[in-house]
Design a protein around this motif. Structure first.
Motif, mmCIF file in Angstrom:
data_model
loop_
_atom_site.group_PDB
_atom_site.id
_atom_site.type_symbol
_atom_site.label_atom_id
_atom_site.label_comp_id
_atom_site.label_asym_id
_atom_site.label_seq_id
_atom_site.Cartn_x
_atom_site.Cartn_y
_atom_site.Cartn_z
ATOM 1 N N GLU A 55 -7.147 2.831 3.801
ATOM 2 C CA GLU A 55 -6.961 1.381 3.814
ATOM 3 C C GLU A 55 -6.525 0.811 2.467
ATOM 4 O O GLU A 55 -5.886 -0.242 2.416
ATOM 5 C CB GLU A 55 -8.251 0.697 4.260
ATOM 6 N N PHE A 56 -6.893 1.464 1.400
ATOM 7 C CA PHE A 56 -6.470 1.018 0.074
ATOM 8 C C PHE A 56 -6.402 2.218 -0.858
ATOM 9 O O PHE A 56 -6.955 3.290 -0.569
ATOM 10 C CB PHE A 56 -7.434 -0.039 -0.491
ATOM 11 N N VAL B 293 -4.989 -4.731 6.265
ATOM 12 C CA VAL B 293 -6.101 -5.056 5.369
ATOM 13 C C VAL B 293 -5.875 -6.434 4.748
ATOM 14 O O VAL B 293 -6.799 -7.260 4.673
ATOM 15 C CB VAL B 293 -6.260 -3.976 4.279
ATOM 16 N N PHE C 187 -13.565 -1.685 2.609
ATOM 17 C CA PHE C 187 -12.387 -0.904 2.971
ATOM 18 C C PHE C 187 -12.482 0.504 2.386
ATOM 19 O O PHE C 187 -13.017 0.718 1.289
ATOM 20 C CB PHE C 187 -11.122 -1.604 2.472
ATOM 21 N N ASN D 290 -11.206 4.093 0.895
ATOM 22 C CA ASN D 290 -10.189 4.633 -0.004
ATOM 23 C C ASN D 290 -9.267 5.590 0.732
ATOM 24 O O ASN D 290 -9.698 6.397 1.549
ATOM 25 C CB ASN D 290 -10.868 5.376 -1.164
ATOM 26 N N TRP E 232 -3.155 -0.670 -4.122
ATOM 27 C CA TRP E 232 -2.366 -1.011 -2.938
ATOM 28 C C TRP E 232 -3.339 -1.261 -1.795
ATOM 29 O O TRP E 232 -4.413 -0.638 -1.740
ATOM 30 C CB TRP E 232 -1.451 0.138 -2.526
ATOM 31 N N VAL E 233 -2.930 -2.124 -0.851
ATOM 32 C CA VAL E 233 -3.683 -2.282 0.391
ATOM 33 C C VAL E 233 -2.709 -2.252 1.555
ATOM 34 O O VAL E 233 -1.550 -2.646 1.434
ATOM 35 C CB VAL E 233 -4.504 -3.593 0.434
ATOM 36 N N GLN E 234 -3.208 -1.787 2.687
ATOM 37 C CA GLN E 234 -2.412 -1.796 3.909
ATOM 38 C C GLN E 234 -2.158 -3.241 4.352
ATOM 39 O O GLN E 234 -2.941 -4.152 4.058
ATOM 40 C CB GLN E 234 -3.169 -1.072 5.024
ATOM 41 N N PHE F 237 -3.539 -5.680 -6.440
ATOM 42 C CA PHE F 237 -3.376 -4.955 -5.180
ATOM 43 C C PHE F 237 -2.061 -5.389 -4.559
ATOM 44 O O PHE F 237 -1.859 -6.566 -4.257
ATOM 45 C CB PHE F 237 -4.548 -5.219 -4.230
#
Length: 540
Positions: free
Chosen positions: A116-117, A252, A111, A113, A247-249, A206
């Motif tokens: 996406e996260f 994701v 993923f 940066n 954090w992640v979407q 996350f």
């Protein structure tokens, strides 16, 4: 609706004996509006939110310009320094800049940066790595005995990577019997998620972003968590904190759970129910944060107007001065000037300081007022935390903390927002001041956003000091949260009417006058750590 002074006076007369008891605030409110210099207010906002100040990031040239501007203003008013012989309080920070070329790998899925996260650390070390770190889904990541809730029960996450949901189960269920229903508790804040994971021994967290429970879009997460970040430093270089704060979407998270043979959205629904069991995903996480570290001092700014008869008792009037500085958007630098958030609030504090200094020439207040502007609020209330731990006056001597974090730059309205309900007796002061203006007190329309925990008053509340938050972000400008909050569009606008600014500063002036001339110590109303701390200090 713009409030007229005829209506203010009429409502004050109709308020009866209780209103007469607080007649000083009504008088102060009228004279405040008569003396308010909106041209100076515009100048203050326009200057602080100009590109020359670079978005007012801590430890930047913009900080030096900002604190010099505030110090000069306080000196010209004739206010005394708030920190002994200085207007400035050094706040020792570590400036941590992670290499933004990082890539997150979970179970072989890679993923990007930013898009996406996001990932950062507050550990003051050159490198933080996740090497084959086991991934566990722990629901909301909450351990709350008073709510009979423990997402970590029966699972050992020491050294592991945990994935958690944003907000708390009350928002997910909309059940008022679950936590506080739609109103976010502190357990829903991202700060708590990281704190609890560290207590559980996790190496990385996350948080799954979703706009509704987070109360802001991914752009806010991206701008707030990439690039350079700041932190206070403890005696162990913050090694007791979680290693990766991420954090992640939402999509994701769905991909990660699908890789594990699970359905994320189904597990999310299950996590909102009591006795949810944490789920190991049987996947490993790989990530390396390469950090450039600089230690430096940022600064809180404060000036004091001494009271005449009880100068050791202090009412605080505050707004944070910092914002996000310059970020990279689509490969290009963009200045995030923060005109509403929070140059508008800082200009409000300056306007109130000018007024009360002038008033003191003929009608000195009994208690002192400390006018303050702290650093690094946007990185996690850092300046406020430092002040709360190293106050210029004992916390037990601070009567109340009034905090502006974004003003209504548009037309006046017939209401004022109250953040929290049944929290402290300061709400009674808000009720009285609003009634004198012919306004009603309106409950926070977005209690799920957890604004009670997202500004500098919260750091003082943790030390037992009750506070009031004055914030109009997105309430009178529906476009603000979606397209301006923590984004480049939060710029000075010469078309602002500022009628709302005049109206709200007038209300705040009346509350300040009442508190500064009273012998009252507003109490916490609901049981909490805040109330317990105040009781220890003999003030509740």
């Amino acid at each position: 609706m713009i409030i007229t002074w005829e209506k203010v006076v009429k409502n004050f007369i109709l308020a009866g004996a209780f209103g007469a008891l607080l007649s000083l605030p009504a008088i102060a409110a009228q004279s405040f509006v008569e003396t308010l210099d909106l041209t100076q207010y515009r100048t203050d906002v326009k200057t602080l939110a100009s590109d020359a100040y670079g978005g007012r990031a801590p430890l930047s040239e913009g900080e030096q310009l900002t604190i010099a501007y505030l110090e000069k203003a306080f000196k010209e008013m004739g206010l005394k320094p708030g920190f002994g012989d200085s207007y400035l309080q050094p706040v020792p920070l570590a400036k941590i800049s992670a290499d933004q070329q990082m890539q997150l790998d979970i179970g072989g899925l890679k993923f990007a940066n930013g898009s996406e996260f996001t990932a950062r650390t507050q550990r003051v070390v050159d490198k933080v790595s996740l090497n084959n770190s086991e991934v566990v889904f722990v629901g909301y990541g909450i351990n709350a005995p008073e709510y009979h809730w423990n997402d970590y029960q029966g699972i050992d996450v020491k050294g592991k990577t945990v994935i958690v949901l944003v907000n708390d189960p009350g928002f997910a269920t909309q059940d008022p019997l679950v936590f506080k229903g739609n109103a976010m508790t502190y357990y829903g804040r991202w700060t708590y998620k990281y704190e609890e994971a560290a207590r559980q021994g996790a190496e990385a967290v996350f948080i799954v972003h979703e706009t509704a429970p987070a109360a802001y879009g991914w752009g806010v997460v991206q701008n707030s968590n990439t690039g350079t970040k700041f932190t206070l430093v403890d005696g162990n270089n913050n090694l007791g904190q979680v290693g990766v704060m991420g954090w992640v979407q939402h999509d994701v998270a769905q991909k990660i759970f699908a890789k594990a043979g699970m359905d994320f959205d189904t597990l999310k629904q299950q996590a909102a129910k009591p006795n949810f069991k944490a789920q190991p995903l049987k996947l490993q996480a790989q990530l390396t944060l390469k950090n450039s570290i600089e230690r430096a001092e940022s600064h809180n700014v404060a000036a004091i107007l001494p009271g005449e008869t009880r100068a050791d008792e202090v009412v605080m009037m505050h707004a944070h001065w910092d914002h996000l500085g310059t970020v990279i958007e689509d490969g290009k630098p963009e200045i995030i000037n923060g005109a509403v958030d929070n140059a508008s609030g800082v200009a409000g504090v300056l306007a109130l300081a000018r007024y009360f200094k002038q008033q003191a020439l003929t009608a000195p207040l009994a208690r002192s007022i400390l006018f303050s502007a702290f650093t690094a609020e946007e990185t996690g209330l850092i300046g406020a935390q430092h002040f709360a731990q190293h106050p210029s006056v004992p916390n037990k001597n601070i009567v109340a903390f009034l905090n502006i974090d974004g003003m209504n730059m548009n037309q006046g309205v017939d209401y004022i927002l109250r953040y929290g309900e049944g929290v402290s007796e300061l709400e009674h002061y808000l009720d009285t001041a609003a009634k004198a203006q012919g306004r009603v007190v309106k409950a926070d329309p977005r209690p799920q956003n957890g604004l009670m925990f997202r500004s500098d008053h919260f750091a003082l509340a943790q030390q037992g000091v009750p506070g009031l938050l004055f914030m109009s972000l997105g309430d009178t400008d529906p476009d603000y949260i979606a397209h301006k909050y923590h984004q480049g569009a939060d710029d000075y606008d010469p078309n602002w009417s500022l009628a709302g600014v005049s109206q709200d500063l007038d209300l705040i002036a009346s509350i300040l006058t009442a508190l500064a001339n009273s012998t009252d110590w507003p109490r916490w109303l609901e049981s909490s750590d805040f109330k317990a701390k105040r009781e220890q200090d003999g003030r509740n």
